[in-house]
Design an enzyme around this catalytic site. Structure first.
Site, short mmCIF file in Angstrom:
data_model
loop_
_atom_site.label_atom_id
_atom_site.label_comp_id
_atom_site.label_asym_id
_atom_site.label_seq_id
_atom_site.Cartn_x
_atom_site.Cartn_y
_atom_site.Cartn_z
N HIS A 74 0.81 -1.23 0.00
CA HIS A 74 0.00 0.00 0.00
C HIS A 74 0.85 1.29 0.00
O HIS A 74 0.42 2.32 0.53
CB HIS A 74 -0.98 -0.02 1.19
N GLU A 76 3.82 -5.37 8.62
CA GLU A 76 2.48 -5.21 8.02
C GLU A 76 1.98 -6.54 7.44
O GLU A 76 0.78 -6.66 7.11
CB GLU A 76 2.51 -4.13 6.94
N HIS A 136 10.03 -4.25 4.26
CA HIS A 136 10.51 -2.87 4.16
C HIS A 136 10.80 -2.29 5.53
O HIS A 136 10.22 -2.70 6.52
CB HIS A 136 9.56 -1.95 3.36
N HIS A 138 -1.87 4.56 9.79
CA HIS A 138 -0.53 5.16 9.92
C HIS A 138 -0.59 6.52 10.61
O HIS A 138 0.25 7.39 10.35
CB HIS A 138 0.13 5.33 8.56
C1 DHB Z 1 6.17 3.23 2.28
C2 DHB Z 1 5.64 1.98 2.58
C3 DHB Z 1 4.55 1.88 3.46
O1 DHB Z 1 3.99 0.69 3.81
C4 DHB Z 1 3.97 3.00 4.00
O2 DHB Z 1 2.89 2.88 4.79
C5 DHB Z 1 4.51 4.26 3.74
C6 DHB Z 1 5.61 4.38 2.86
C7 DHB Z 1 7.32 3.39 1.32
O3 DHB Z 1 7.94 2.39 0.94
O4 DHB Z 1 7.55 4.52 0.90
FE FE Z 2 2.50 1.03 5.50
#
Ligand code: DHB
Ligand code: FE
Length: 285
Positions: A12, A238, A191, A59
Site C-alpha cells: 500500500h 504489516e 521494508h 498510519h
Molecule cells: C512506504 C511503505 C509503506 O507501507 C507506507 O505505509 C509508507 C511508505 C514506502 O515504501 O515509501
Molecule cells: Fe505502511
C-alpha cells in the site's frame, strides 16, 4: 450465506497514489508493478464481489500513538480519507456495509476478541490505495475495514492475527445475506523506512511468506514479532494484515496470481490473489 470468493494481498505504498494521480502506470519505473494488476482486474470482473473486508494498519490518520487499539473494526456507512501529508490527493470516500460490520463484531467479541468498534473511522492509504489499484474505475464494493496495530509495540502475534481472520471467516459463513465477499490484506512485504536498516528488503523471506501463506499458513505463526522485524524490516510487520486475510479463507485455498517487484519506493512490492473454494462435502456413508 455470504460466500468468500478469495483473498488479495497487496502493498500500500503512498507513492502508488501519486503515480495513479499523475497517470504514470506505463512509465518504466511503474510498469512492473501496475502490470501485476491486470490479472487481478480480470478475476474481480469475473467474480464481482459485493463487499471487501479490508485488513490494514492505520498510519496516524485515524489513530495515533496516544490511543491505538490492537484491533478495531469499522461499523460506519462510509469511510472518508483526508490529507495524510504524503503529497497524494485525498481519495474518494468508501461506502460501508454497517450491517455486515455489526455481524462481524458480534462474531469477534463472541470469539473473545475485545475489539474497538468504530462508528466513525477515517481510512488512510492502507485502504484507499488497494481499492484504487483493484477497482481503478472507482466502482468499489462496500467495505468493512479492520485495523490491526502494526505500529506501536507490543504488536499482536502472527497467530493472533491469523485467529482474528479465522473468526471473521466464521462470521462471514453465518451471515444470512447472499453476498460475495473478497478479503484483502494490505501492506508489506519487506521494508524498513527508518533507522540503521532503512531500505532493508528480504526477497527470500518474502517468497517464503507468500508460498507458505497459500499452502501452510499456520507454519508462519512460529515467527515472533522480534523475528518478523529482523526478517521483514520494522514496517514489514504489516504482513500481519496478510495473515489475517488468509485466516478468513476457510475453504480450499489456491494461488491464482502473484507479482513481486523490488523496489517500489522503499518496499518490496507484492500482489497475491488466493482463490477460496468451499471444501468438498463428505459423502454420506
Ligand atoms: C512506504 C511503505 C509503506 O507501507 C507506507 O505505509 C509508507 C511508505 C514506502 O515504501 O515509501
Ligand atoms: Fe505502511
Amino acid at each position: 450465506m455470504a460466500r468468500i470468493i478469495g483473498g488479495i494481498g497487496t502493498t500500500h505504498v503512498p507513492a502508488i497514489g501519486k503515480a495513479i494521480a499523475d497517470g504514470k502506470q506505463n512509465d518504466p519505473y511503474w510498469t512492473p508493478f501496475f502490470s501485476g494488476f491486470h490479472a487481478v482486474h480480470k478475476w474481480l470482473a469475473r467474480e464481482k464481489p459485493d463487499v471487501a473486508v479490508v485488513f490494514s494498519n492505520d498510519h496516524g490518520l485515524n489513530f495515533f500513538l496516544d490511543k491505538l487499539p490492537t484491533f478495531a473494526v469499522g461499523a460506519a456507512h462510509e469511510y472518508r480519507n483526508e490529507d495524510e501529508g504524503w503529497g497524494i490527493p485525498v481519495s474518494a470516500t468508501a461506502k460501508g456495509d454497517a450491517a455486515l460490520s455489526w455481524h462481524l463484531i458480534e462474531g469477534l467479541v463472541g470469539d473473545g476478541f475485545d475489539i474497538t468498534m468504530c462508528q466513525e473511522m477515517l481510512v488512510d492509504h492502507a485502504v484507499t490505495i488497494p481499492l484504487n489499484l483493484m477497482w481503478p474505475d472507482g466502482n468499489w464494493p462496500q467495505i468493512v475495514p479492520v485495523s490491526i496495530n502494526t505500529v506501536q509495540h507490543p504488536l499482536p502475534s502472527m497467530a493472533r492475527c491469523f485467529e482474528l481472520g479465522r473468526s471473521v471467516g466464521r462470521a462471514l459463513m453465518t451471515y444470512p445475506k447472499d453476498l460475495k465477499v473478497v478479503v484483502i490484506g494490505t501492506g508489506g512485504l519487506s521494508h524498513q523506512l527508518d533507522g540503521k536498516r532503512a531500505g532493508f528488503i528480504n526477497r527470500d523471506f518474502d517468497t517464503l511468506c507468500m508460498d507458505q501463506l497459500t499452502s501452510d499458513p499456520e507454519s508462519l505463526t512460529r515467527y515472533t514479532i522480534p523475528h518478523l522485524v529482523e526478517l521483514a524490516g520494522a514496517q514489514g510487520v504489516e504482513f500481519l494484515n496478510w495473515m489475517a486475510m488468509r485466516g478468513a479463507l476457510p475453504g480450499t485455498v489456491s494461488e491464482l496470481h502473484r507479482n513481486y517487484h523490488i523496489p517500489i519506493s522503499n518496499t518490496a512490492a507484492a500482489t497475491l490473489v488466493l482463490e477460496n473454494r468451499p471444501r468438498a462435502q463428505r459423502k454420506a456413508a
